[in-house]
Design a protein around this motif. Structure first.
Motif, PDB file in Angstrom:
ATOM      1  N   LEU A 180       0.832  -1.206   0.000  1.00  0.00           N
ATOM      2  CA  LEU A 180       0.000   0.000   0.000  1.00  0.00           C
ATOM      3  C   LEU A 180       0.868   1.258   0.000  1.00  0.00           C
ATOM      4  O   LEU A 180       0.576   2.242  -0.683  1.00  0.00           O
ATOM      5  CB  LEU A 180      -0.924   0.001   1.219  1.00  0.00           C
ATOM      6  CG  LEU A 180      -2.061  -1.026   1.204  1.00  0.00           C
ATOM      7  CD1 LEU A 180      -2.718  -1.102   2.580  1.00  0.00           C
ATOM      8  CD2 LEU A 180      -3.089  -0.689   0.156  1.00  0.00           C
ATOM      9  N   ALA A 181       1.953   1.222   0.758  1.00  0.00           N
ATOM     10  CA  ALA A 181       2.863   2.365   0.801  1.00  0.00           C
ATOM     11  C   ALA A 181       3.513   2.600  -0.551  1.00  0.00           C
ATOM     12  O   ALA A 181       3.662   3.747  -1.000  1.00  0.00           O
ATOM     13  CB  ALA A 181       3.934   2.139   1.879  1.00  0.00           C
ATOM     14  N   LEU A 182       3.893   1.523  -1.242  1.00  0.00           N
ATOM     15  CA  LEU A 182       4.510   1.667  -2.559  1.00  0.00           C
ATOM     16  C   LEU A 182       3.528   2.264  -3.563  1.00  0.00           C
ATOM     17  O   LEU A 182       3.902   3.119  -4.376  1.00  0.00           O
ATOM     18  CB  LEU A 182       5.013   0.309  -3.051  1.00  0.00           C
ATOM     19  CG  LEU A 182       6.256  -0.241  -2.351  1.00  0.00           C
ATOM     20  CD1 LEU A 182       6.521  -1.677  -2.788  1.00  0.00           C
ATOM     21  CD2 LEU A 182       7.469   0.628  -2.627  1.00  0.00           C
ATOM     22  N   VAL A 183       2.277   1.819  -3.507  1.00  0.00           N
ATOM     23  CA  VAL A 183       1.269   2.375  -4.407  1.00  0.00           C
ATOM     24  C   VAL A 183       1.105   3.868  -4.152  1.00  0.00           C
ATOM     25  O   VAL A 183       1.105   4.683  -5.076  1.00  0.00           O
ATOM     26  CB  VAL A 183      -0.082   1.662  -4.215  1.00  0.00           C
ATOM     27  CG1 VAL A 183      -1.179   2.382  -4.988  1.00  0.00           C
ATOM     28  CG2 VAL A 183       0.021   0.219  -4.686  1.00  0.00           C
ATOM     29  N   LEU A 184       0.982   4.233  -2.883  1.00  0.00           N
ATOM     30  CA  LEU A 184       0.814   5.640  -2.536  1.00  0.00           C
ATOM     31  C   LEU A 184       2.058   6.441  -2.891  1.00  0.00           C
ATOM     32  O   LEU A 184       1.971   7.579  -3.376  1.00  0.00           O
ATOM     33  CB  LEU A 184       0.497   5.748  -1.035  1.00  0.00           C
ATOM     34  CG  LEU A 184       0.130   7.119  -0.491  1.00  0.00           C
ATOM     35  CD1 LEU A 184      -0.954   7.790  -1.315  1.00  0.00           C
ATOM     36  CD2 LEU A 184      -0.302   6.996   0.974  1.00  0.00           C
ATOM     37  N   GLY A 185       3.228   5.840  -2.685  1.00  0.00           N
ATOM     38  CA  GLY A 185       4.473   6.513  -3.046  1.00  0.00           C
ATOM     39  C   GLY A 185       4.563   6.809  -4.530  1.00  0.00           C
ATOM     40  O   GLY A 185       5.025   7.882  -4.942  1.00  0.00           O
TER      41      GLY A 185
END
Length: 424
Positions: A180-185
């Motif tokens: 999820l963090a990678l997508v948001l990043g």
């Protein structure tokens, strides 16, 4: 139900019909619907039935005399270059079935990939103390693979399936938060180096749980005050362990140490404020809280994706970076995929992807006892002009509905790709 049986020659626009035919025995998307135009009337006349049940409560109001009349079709409205008036509907129905099968195949691939990544997370955590350099290398490879998958799939950027088994929760949570963090990043235009740090920070953010007793980590009820104070030291413990390992980058250690800090100073363990929190930490804080609300333990956990987003925005937004939170919600949606909803027409559905043009009207997969689950109806609520009445908790569904919507013991996240392509 105020039901009446009419000859098909008596059908007219505004009546709500209920077809007693197999779902593939007609070109309509559902057996029950309100007649909207002459074209639908023409198709109904061609079906291999003489009489049709009508629900008068869901129909427009007609007198008994009107219902007894035979309706003459306006052929100028039903003809289209001499084509069979049902051919377009059949084509649309078959295309929806094709897209659904394609989607199921893609989600099955995502689910398999997710299970593999949980296994990789378990393996690298086991190597953390005995072979820290190897664990750091494995973490880098895992994150690089996840970044690569995000690039390959522009429509469904990531699907996470969270199996709610306590013995696996920490590994599932680590993968959930990292992905999820990678997508948001990516949505926030981070470069590859920053994404790598962010992904590793997501994998290791709860490293301090190693020093927290299981009876505290797994406690389903509220923590006592001493338990809470002890638990709130886990970011500090995690940073200490990370420094001792000696191979994790400074940026990853900072995420571990600060992932529960808030911009308004209400977080822990240090009560830090905005000036002390970098962008990577701010991203991790948002996705970690979201996954905890959906999948964690305790009284405030186990929320639906819609409930989690609503809580974060309405009650907690002072805690988070405004741009990070708004980007997260814009791409996850007001009704995030995985949310079970009741539509305005009382049908039950599960959200499968967002509509960027209207976050209140996502794409949904509809429960129906008349359509086989493998051919379930997928609706674009913008196209259909249908709204969502409310979101539902799994406990409000029957077991049949849970299995049909593929909820069982899983909670899924799906991020819609940009149209431009661009535990506690």
């Amino acid at each position: 139900m105020n039901e009446k049986i009419l000859d098909k020659t008596q059908l007219r626009i505004g009546l709500f019909v209920m077809l007693d035919l197999p779902w593939m025995g007609h070109p309509f998307l559902t057996n029950n619907f309100k007649i909207r135009n002459q074209r639908q009337l023409s198709i109904l006349r061609q079906l291999d039935i003489e009489q049709v049940r009508v629900d008068l409560d869901r129909s427009e109001t007609f007198s008994e005399a009107e219902l007894d009349e035979t309706v003459t079709l306006d052929e100028t409205e039903t003809s289209e270059s001499g084509d069979d008036p049902g051919s377009t509907l059949w084509a649309e129905k078959n295309e929806r079935i094709r897209r659904l099968k394609q989607r199921r195949s893609r989600l099955n691939q995502c689910a398999k990939s997710y299970v593999q990544k949980v296994g990789m997370a378990r393996k690298l955590m086991a190597h953390l103390r005995s072979s820290p350099a190897q664990a750091a290398e494995e973490a880098g490879e895992l994150v690089d693979g996840m970044v690569g998958e995000l690039t390959e799939d522009a429509e469904t950027t990531v699907q996470l399936v969270n199996l709610k088994h306590q013995d696996e929760n920490s590994y599932n949570h680590a993968i959930n938060v990292s992905a999820l963090a990678l997508v948001l990043g990516r949505k926030l235009d981070l470069d590859q180096a920053q994404l790598r740090l962010l992904g590793q920070g997501g994998l290791f953010h709860d490293l301090g749980h190693l020093k927290i007793p299981a009876q505290i980590l797994m406690k389903k009820g509220p923590l006592t005050e001493p338990e809470r104070r002890f638990y709130e030291q886990h970011p500090r413990y995690g940073a200490e362990i990370a420094r001792q390992i000696g191979t994790l980058p400074v940026g990853v250690i900072e995420i571990i140490a600060k992932h529960h800090e808030h911009l308004d100073g209400s977080g822990y363990p240090g009560g830090l404020r905005a000036n002390d929190l970098g962008l990577l930490t701010r991203i991790l804080t948002v996705v970690n809280r979201y996954d905890n609300l959906c999948n964690g333990f305790g009284g405030e956990r186990g929320l639906s994706p819609h409930q989690a987003v609503s809580r974060m925005y309405s009650k907690e937004r002072q805690c988070y970076d405004p741009k990070v939170l708004s980007t997260f919600i814009t791409n996850l949606g007001v009704y995030p995929p995985g949310t079970v909803v009741r539509l305005n027409d009382e049908r039950i559905a599960v959200v499968i992807s967002i509509n960027a043009d209207d976050l209140l009207k996502p794409n949904v997969l509809v429960y129906s006892d008349e359509i086989p689950a493998e051919e379930a109806l997928v609706l674009d609520l913008i196209e259909e002009g249908i709204g969502i009445r409310d979101s539902l908790h799994r406990s409000e569904l029957t077991q049949t509905q849970i299995e049909y919507l593929n909820l069982s013991d899983k909670l899924s996240y799906y991020f819609q790709g940009a149209r431009s392509g661009s535990g506690r």
